[in-house]
Design a protein around this motif. Structure first.
Motif: not given
Length: 461
Positions: A347-359, A384-393
């Motif tokens: 789920x690279x397009x959803x950083x929060x979901x990706x973080x939950x799974x990976x961590x 991760x930093x690039x992904x959350x910036x792109x997603x506005x998180x």
């Protein structure tokens, strides 16, 4: 082949650890099995002597003093009568019905004050045992109560928590340990309320069915004939640990010239990397001397207390070191790289979901929340930093989600923290692990879901 070998080894390790087999034997055997099943039979002995034992030794070198001092401090607190004094005070204030809440709050106070969770387990256990025995609460619930107070919200959620888990994301996201304070406080409240309610409900049901503390009468000194200290005297050693730890961490050690550590003979290290550990060690040393002098006339046999306290640290430290060494062997295998790359790209397009799974997955494999966080951020911190910036998180929101997530599957049966906690409490996985799992996995994941919903709806606050 290597990936399957890791999974088989890991599942067997968890199963046999749950069945009560000592990790001192399991860890090297399961590491060897993983190497064998991966098709590298000739690497078994080099892996054992050059990697497993090296990592085990490295852990001992770094944390042996912490375990020794923590165990000794806890034994002194118990034998001085302070544990009974504190237990009596809490029992009178909160009542017999709140023995579990008492232990949870005591652990939370210490860990949020900067005391290592291992030290907290050593120090609170005698107090918890006294309270549980006085109230007739089944002892098998005590590890879960300690874990709820020390391994959950004060480690990953409370803003400003001085834990390594809360500090790791700051270097990659540019955040602080106070990231998303509102969400952190909400998550902490959810964990504290939900965990305490579940534990107390289960304990009351067991007590209603006739279950009591259990046959553990020889674990704590009776202190019969010994004048117990007053409440202030009993609390002072714990206050000293918290206060001196903060003083050494934030004022005393940072003000000293520690440039000598950059010399080759001392490993050429950054002084900042050892201040946290030194602070705890120095605080414990001072507190140990303080509690001995404070209770000088109360000791029946100080030598016996010191010897038993010191020896009591040996099994927990070797259990944990063996587990760390197993994780190092697994992390060095080719199959681990495959697992890591797979989960980090879910789920690279959803950083929060990706973080939950990976961590969660990485913490589960390594048996460590800090280990899972370190691997994830070291590998994909910039991504991760690039992904959350792109997603506005908000980086603060990502920080809090990632940290809480790492505190989910980190306490599977093979976790060094779990094994150490059970060793300190003289209980087995079969007796206490179901409750520990509920407190350190189900409860934090529920709080994480609340944070993700609120964060996705209202942003970071």
């Amino acid at each position: 082949m290597s990936t399957m070998a890791i999974l088989i080894s890991l599942l067997l390790l968890m199963f046999l650890a749950y069945r009560g087999v000592t990790v001192l034997i399991l860890a090297p055997l399961m590491a060897a099995l993983a190497v064998l099943l991966s098709g590298a039979a000739t690497d078994i002995m080099p892996t054992y002597t050059q990697l497993f034992m090296k990592e085990l030794g490295a852990y001992l070198i770094k944390f042996f003093p912490l375990f020794i001092l923590g165990a000794l401090f806890g034994k002194l607190v118990a034998d001085s009568g302070a544990a009974h004094t504190i237990a009596d005070w809490f029992m009178h204030r909160l009542g017999r019905r709140h023995a579990i809440l008492t232990v949870v709050l005591a652990c939370a106070l210490l860990t949020y004050g900067g005391v290592s969770l291992f030290v907290v387990a050593f120090a609170v256990y005698p107090i918890g045992a006294a309270i549980f025995r006085e109230s007739g609460t089944p002892k098998r619930y005590m590890p879960a109560a300690i874990a709820l107070g020390a391994f959950t919200f004060t480690m990953t959620a409370l803003p400003g928590a001085p834990s390594i888990q809360n500090a790791i994301p700051t270097a990659y996201l540019g955040t602080t340990t106070f990231a998303a304070p509102g969400l952190g406080i909400i998550a902490s409240i959810v964990m504290l309320w939900m965990g305490t309610w579940i534990l107390q409900s289960r304990a009351r049901k067991a007590m209603a069915n006739g279950e009591g503390y259990g046959p553990h009468d020889d674990e704590l000194p009776s202190n019969e004939g010994v004048k117990r200290p007053g409440l202030l005297v009993a609390l002072l050693p714990i206050i000293v640990v918290i206060g001196l730890n903060a003083a050494f961490s934030y004022w005393i050690l940072p003000s000293l010239d520690l440039s000598v550590l950059r010399e080759e003979r001392f490993g050429n290290i950054d002084p900042q990397s050892v201040i946290g550990l030194w602070s705890v060690l120095l605080a414990l040393m001072c507190a140990i001397v303080f509690v001995i002098l404070l209770n000088w006339r109360r000791w029946e046999n100080l030598t016996v207390t010191i010897n038993k306290g010191t020896i009591g640290a040996l099994l927990p430290i070797f259990n944990t070191a063996s587990e760390v060494a197993y994780g190092a062997v697994i992390a060095g295998m080719a199959g681990f790289a495959v697992i890591k790359d797979t989960i980090l790209n879910v789920s690279p397009d959803h950083p929060l979901i990706s973080a939950v799974l990976s961590m969660n997955v990485l913490a589960g494999i390594t048996g460590s929340s800090s280990g899972g966080l370190s691997i994830a951020f070291r590998t994909l911190g910039s991504d991760y930093l690039r992904m959350i910036e792109a997603a506005g998180i908000s980086p603060d929101l990502f920080h809090r989600v990632a940290t809480i997530a790492a505190g989910g599957l980190d306490t599977l049966p093979h976790s060094g923290a779990v094994i150490t906690l059970l060793a300190i409490c003289n209980l087995t996985h079969r007796q206490s692990y179901p409750q520990i799992f509920m407190m350190t996995t189900v409860v934090p994941m529920t709080a994480l879901l609340v944070v993700m919903v609120l964060g996705s709806t209202f942003g970071s606050f």
